[in-house]
Design an enzyme around this catalytic site. Sequence first.
Site, PDB file in Angstrom:
ATOM      1  N   LYS A  52      17.484  38.997  13.258  1.00  0.00           N
ATOM      2  CA  LYS A  52      18.822  38.405  13.355  1.00  0.00           C
ATOM      3  C   LYS A  52      19.092  37.447  12.198  1.00  0.00           C
ATOM      4  O   LYS A  52      20.172  37.468  11.594  1.00  0.00           O
ATOM      5  CB  LYS A  52      18.975  37.681  14.700  1.00  0.00           C
ATOM      6  CG  LYS A  52      19.008  38.635  15.893  1.00  0.00           C
ATOM      7  CD  LYS A  52      18.783  37.922  17.222  1.00  0.00           C
ATOM      8  CE  LYS A  52      18.716  38.918  18.367  1.00  0.00           C
ATOM      9  NZ  LYS A  52      18.369  38.297  19.652  1.00  0.00           N
ATOM     10  N   GLN A  96      16.503  32.662  22.413  1.00  0.00           N
ATOM     11  CA  GLN A  96      15.809  33.932  22.601  1.00  0.00           C
ATOM     12  C   GLN A  96      15.055  33.936  23.934  1.00  0.00           C
ATOM     13  O   GLN A  96      14.270  33.038  24.217  1.00  0.00           O
ATOM     14  CB  GLN A  96      14.843  34.184  21.441  1.00  0.00           C
ATOM     15  CG  GLN A  96      14.181  35.548  21.475  1.00  0.00           C
ATOM     16  CD  GLN A  96      15.157  36.690  21.313  1.00  0.00           C
ATOM     17  OE1 GLN A  96      16.038  36.655  20.463  1.00  0.00           O
ATOM     18  NE2 GLN A  96      15.013  37.712  22.134  1.00  0.00           N
ATOM     19  N   ASP A 119      25.728  35.173  22.871  1.00  0.00           N
ATOM     20  CA  ASP A 119      24.966  36.157  23.648  1.00  0.00           C
ATOM     21  C   ASP A 119      25.771  36.667  24.843  1.00  0.00           C
ATOM     22  O   ASP A 119      25.416  37.674  25.449  1.00  0.00           O
ATOM     23  CB  ASP A 119      23.645  35.555  24.142  1.00  0.00           C
ATOM     24  CG  ASP A 119      22.450  36.025  23.319  1.00  0.00           C
ATOM     25  OD1 ASP A 119      22.581  37.072  22.651  1.00  0.00           O
ATOM     26  OD2 ASP A 119      21.403  35.361  23.339  1.00  0.00           O
TER      27      ASP A 119
END
Length: 291
Positions: A52, A96, A119
Amino acid sequence: MQLLDGKLAAQAIKEDLKQKTSALLQQGKRAPHLAAILVGNNGASETYVASKVKTCGEIGFGSTLKRLPDDISEEALLAEIELLNNDPAIDGILVQLPLPKHISDEKVISAIHPSKDVDGFHPVSVGNMVAGTPTFIPATPYGILLLLEHYKIETKGKHAVVIGRSHIVGTPMSILLSRKAYPGNCTVTICHSATTNLKEMTLQGDIIVAALGQAEFLTADMVKEGAVIVDVGITRVNDATKKNGFALKGDVKFDEVAPKSSAITPVPGGVGPMTIAGLLMNTYNAYVSKL
């Protein structure tokens, strides 16, 4: 049979974002900025976050990676998130997953300000998605929508069967495919571990989204001719013929199912690259919403 190549589709999205970012810089504005928090040293998480951050650099986005020890307290992690919430130069925040067991995923997700929830997991984002109002869509479902759109897959009036009901993929996918939009306007059936007539359901699917995390679960006898297959799964399977000792398999038995399908995603190289594309699109949209 059409291969729904996620690498090609993601590259087209990245090129578009790269041009838009370049135009912003030429106007004297800053680039969109994504902040990622990585707790501990989980190998898979390290790989995902590195990918990412690397992609942000490729298209001209700014990125910040905060590495925190796996024994960090929940309170200290929430404080780190609050610092990013209050930083006007940060457009998107992702933490994450998975997190260490002593930290609540729900508390952490809810701590991210909805305006920076790239997200798409915050309860406000989920509520807006269900209501059909503009919001951040979870990156993997968003990536799948972008993939269907890129390859102009017809969805209106189709019967979509989603296998899996996770809040990350299955449930949002079922909502998005049923919405009054493109890609969408499907009649949707969602199947899971308690579905007793799964094969009967999948055989009705014009579009099948396999997202249960079980290698090669969907076989040819479960798929009708001409179905569109989206394989979200990726599992390491021991393979002595491979140099690294394993092969990556999706939830679909590709060699069997591909000949029966009208379109199918490969694993790897299908949904995976599109997940990052969806995250980048969310970050860009978060930036634009503040202009």
